[in-house]
Each structure stands twice: as C-alpha cells, then as structure tokens.
Design an enzyme around this catalytic site. Structure first.
Site, mmCIF file in Angstrom:
data_model
loop_
_atom_site.group_PDB
_atom_site.id
_atom_site.type_symbol
_atom_site.label_atom_id
_atom_site.label_comp_id
_atom_site.label_asym_id
_atom_site.label_seq_id
_atom_site.Cartn_x
_atom_site.Cartn_y
_atom_site.Cartn_z
ATOM 1 C CE1 TYR A 97 1.199 1.284 4.093
ATOM 2 C CE2 TYR A 97 1.357 -1.117 4.074
ATOM 3 C CZ TYR A 97 1.712 0.115 4.611
ATOM 4 O OH TYR A 97 2.594 0.178 5.634
ATOM 5 C CB SER A 103 5.394 0.605 12.712
ATOM 6 O OG SER A 103 4.378 -0.139 13.346
ATOM 7 C CE LYS A 104 1.250 -4.003 6.716
ATOM 8 N NZ LYS A 104 1.799 -4.646 5.530
ATOM 9 N NE ARG A 105 4.297 -5.015 13.640
ATOM 10 C CZ ARG A 105 5.052 -4.593 14.650
ATOM 11 N NH1 ARG A 105 4.592 -4.634 15.881
ATOM 12 N NH2 ARG A 105 6.271 -4.141 14.436
ATOM 13 N NE ARG A 106 4.866 1.738 16.770
ATOM 14 C CZ ARG A 106 6.096 1.226 16.633
ATOM 15 N NH1 ARG A 106 6.479 0.217 17.345
ATOM 16 N NH2 ARG A 106 6.937 1.762 15.768
#
Ligand code: GLU
Ligand code: ZN
Length: 475
Positions: free
Chosen positions: A18, A239-242
């Site tokens: 993305y 970050s993508k996770r956070r």
C-alpha cells in the site's frame, strides 16, 4: 552536473505494498522542488523485484499521486522494461574489473561469518576468478578509504570502506539489484537531485561507488537530500502495525488532498516565516531544500485534522457542496442513496462547513436529514428515559410546534418560553428535542435544522421519541 541547468528529480517508489504517507511526503518534496525550480519531475516505478511488485500496487501509486495532485512531467518509467540498460551496465562494470562472480549460498556466507565483527559478506570469492555465468555478481568495494555522501540536509556523512561489504549488484539469474538499477537509471535520466527518505542513506555510498565506476571518478554526482523519517507521538518510526500509515486510510476519512499536502509539506520543512496554513501555490513559491531539517518529524493526526478543517473553511460554499457531496457519493453512508436530497444538502451545507474538520465528520452531522428515523445515541437516550421533565418538554413541544409558525426565530423563542415555564435554561430545555429530532446531543444548530427538516417529520420524531422514553421508563 551543470548546476545552472534546470533540475531533474525523480520519485522512485517500489510497488511492494500500500502507499505509505512517507512515500507521499517524498513524492511531494520532489514535486515541490521541481515546480519551484522549473525542473522536471519524473516518476519511475522500481519494479525489478518481480515477486513483490504486484500490478495493483502500481495502480495504487498512480492513483495516490493523482489524488495528491502531483502530476509528473515524464514517466511512469518502469524498471522492468529497462533490463537491457542494466545488462549493458553490468557488462561494462565486469569488463572494467569492478565486479567478481560469487558462488556462495546465503547459508554458506552466514555460516562463515557468524562470529565476525563486521557483518556481511567476507570476500571469499573476490580473488577466485569464477566465471560470470549463472552466478551473482558483487562489487569490489575498495579496502581502504572512505566514501563521503554530501547531503544538503545532513551535511557530509562518511562511510569508511572497511565497514562496507562487497555488495551484490545482480543475482545468479542476472536480474539487477535495487542499487544498480537505481544508479543506472539516475545516470541515464540525468537526475540532478536525489531527494528520498533517510532509510536509503546507508545504500547511498554503494550507489556513489557504482556511479564513479560507470562514469569515471571525476564525475559530478547528483545533489543528495535525505528527508527525515516520520515518527509517532512516542518518537517511534511510523509503523504499519501501530499507526495508520496508508494514504488510502486518509482518503477514506475524507481529508482534502490540498490540506493533506499542506500538512505533509510541514514534515521536515518549515516556511521561512513560520507560516503553516498554505495553498499549494504558496508552498511552491517558498519551498527550498535548504529549509529542510534533519530531525525526525512527528506525524501528528491532530494537527493534520486541524489543518484540514481550516482548508474546509476556506472553500467557497459552492465548492464545499460540490466536493463534499461528490465525496459522500464514494463512501459508505448510513442512509439509502436515493434518500439523499441535494436540495436539502444545499440548505444545510453552510451549517456543516463551519463545524467539520474532515468530510468524514459530515456523515454523523447530517444523517438525520436523510434517514427515516434518526440513529439514536444510546447514552443520550438513556439519560432521558423515565425523566419527567423530558416528558413535559416533549408534550409541550408537540403542542406548540403543531401550529406555531415554522421559522428559526419562532422555534427558538417558543422553546425558550417552554423552558421558562418549567425553570430550564434554553440549552437544557432543547436537549430532549435535539435528541428526538437528530438522535444526538450535538450537531448542527437545532432550530435551523428543524426548519429544513419540516414540521411533519419533526412532529413525527417527537411523538415517536416521547413513546420510546416513556415505554422504557422503569415501572
Ligand atoms: N525504490 C526505492 C524505495 O522505494 C527508492 C529509491 C530512491 O528513491 O532512490 O525504497
Ligand atoms: Zn562468494
């Protein structure tokens, strides 16, 4: 490089997922620099990594740039269509003695170098004289000396060669690696300024070694500008996770592209006079790489949202109506599409434009106009259940509103008078009416909304609501 010539810059994303807000910032800074200096902005898709470069991600890049309004002057070029160029460069480097073939597997290298102080390849095949075919090729990094990256933002950054490995430039199947294709294209396209994220700084000395090997050690290198990384409120790398980091997410939330660009421009760059709220034109006029600083930039959604609200307020009302209704057309809304009435929307738009920070916030503010019955806020309803004053207000409102004149001022005055009668301030008196009509405790101005909604619907909602809060009254 002729410093007087018009600059040429490139945005060179790899389609590996993305579209990240950090990529948007890199694209924007390249575009701004090109526009400011009457240069050329090139789009180059770095898709040599066949396994990862999926077609949908390429279209994601194109649509993101189109949304941001960053039109390119050349391209999109695709590295996957330029292999002949890289093959030619590899042969020249090989013939010039800059490369050697390496037959080691990844595991072998790991096994041999386990305890080594300097990580990476140990030069095992450097003097073996292996044949080129079917093998990975490595660059013979000089054993001594230093490569200095002169960076406009970070000054001179030194990379001692002894800490650098003999890096791979092409795989055993002869496909080029990022660092090679990147430099070959920068040379071929006449790139004068390499503006990109700080994460690429460690690969820059490799690029410079290649650049000199291909063009001669006296070659004038491009100007390097490594943009500061983006961090969250805890100063952690985004970050993508956070953190929400995909541009798509912000598009879906209904941010304006020009506001988004305005906000991105402030991530590392400052207007010389400290101006923050700017049009694209103003940013282009004052942008300079010299004003970019190197400390990590906090991606602050609160500030982004504030800036978006300011841009919304600056739209003229017709533009607000046109753009926001077009946006509403593209997202999921709680009402049936055919229930959306443009006439109504045009009448309420000015109430909304003053109050929202993003287009996304419009939905809960106007839904009660287009829904058969409002979406009730549970907490708001519960606070009114079994409440005698609420019942009295609703009964009085039903009586009064059924034949008073249907105008903002009248509704205002009669509600104030009802409140007076039972000893309530206007804000308290109108609370149950607001929840009954709109479903919520906050929203656009109540009496204007009621006028637009019409007497019939208002009365029906008051009636239904009176029944609802009475029926749920504990016995
Ligand atoms: N393709 C590289 C990446 O997306 C960037 C190359 C560059 O800007 O030099 O990480
Ligand atoms: Zn080897």
């Amino acid at each position: 490089m002729d410093t007087n010539a018009a600059p040429k810059v490139r945005f060179a994303p790899s389609p590996t997922g993305y579209f990240h807000v950090g990529s948007a910032r890199t694209a924007l800074f390249n575009w701004l620099f090109a526009r400011r200096n009457h240069g050329t902005f090139i789009l180059r898709i770095e898709d040599t990594d066949e396994e990862r470069g999926r077609e949908e991600w390429v279209s994601g890049i194109l649509s993101a740039l189109a949304w941001l309004g960053l039109e390119c002057d050349e391209g999109p070029y695709r590295q996957s269509e330029r292999y002949a160029l890289y093959a030619d460069a590899l042969t020249r480097l090989w013939d010039g003695g800059y490369l050697y073939a390496c037959g080691c597997s990844h595991e072998e290298v790991l096994e041999r170098t386990k305890g080594n102080q300097t990580p990476g390849y140990d030069g095992h095949c450097r003097e073996l004289g292996l044949a080129r075919e079917g093998r990975a090729l490595r660059f013979r990094t000089p054993r001594d000396g230093t490569t200095v990256v002169k960076d406009v933002i970070r000054g001179a950054v030194e990379f001692p060669h002894r800490a650098m490995e003999d890096f791979v430039v092409s795989k055993a199947n002869s496909s080029p690696l990022f660092v090679l294709a990147n430099v070959v294209d920068d040379i071929d396209m006449g790139i004068t300024h390499v503006i990109r994220g700080e994460d690429l700084l460690p690969s820059t000395p490799k690029g410079i070694l290649l650049w000199k090997a291909l063009e001669g050690s006296e070659v004038e290198l491009p100007v390097f500008a490594h943009l500061p990384m983006l961090v969250n409120e805890k100063r952690q790398k985004l970050s993508k996770r956070r953190d929400p980091v995909s541009l798509e997410y912000y598009r879906e939330q209904g941010y304006l592209p020009e506001a988004f660009c305005n906000y991105l421009s402030l991530l590392g760059w400052n207007h010389p006079l400290g101006k923050e709220l700017m049009t694209m034109k103003e940013i282009v006029q004052s942008f300079s790489l010299e004003d970019v600083n190197h400390s990590p930039a906090f991606f602050d959604v609160v500030k982004l949202t504030h800036i978006d609200g300011e841009h919304i307020r600056r739209l003229d009302s017709d533009e607000f109506i046109a753009r926001s209704s077009a946006w509403l057309d593209t997202v999921t809304v709680p009402w049936e599409r055919h229930c959306f009435e443009m006439d109504t929307y045009q009448r309420i738009a000015h109430l909304v434009q003053e109050r929202v920070a993003t287009f996304g916030e419009i939905i809960p503010m106007v839904d009660f106009f287009f829904l058969e019955s409002p979406v009730y806020d549970k907490v708001a309803v519960e606070s009114l259940v079994g409440n005698e004053t609420t019942q009295r207000m609703l009964t009085m409102a039903l009586n009064t509103f059924s034949d008073c004149s249907w105008e903002t001022d009248t509704l205002h005055e009669t509600t104030a008078a009802m409140g007076n009668e039972i000893g309530l301030k206007l804000s308290k008196a109108q609370a149950p009416i607001r929840v009954a009509v709109t479903g919520r405790r906050v929203g656009p101005p109540l009496f204007e909304s009621m006028v637009i909604l019409g007497r019939e619907k208002v009365l029906a909602r008051l009636q239904a609501f009176a029944t609802l809060v009475a029926r749920t009254t504990p016995e």
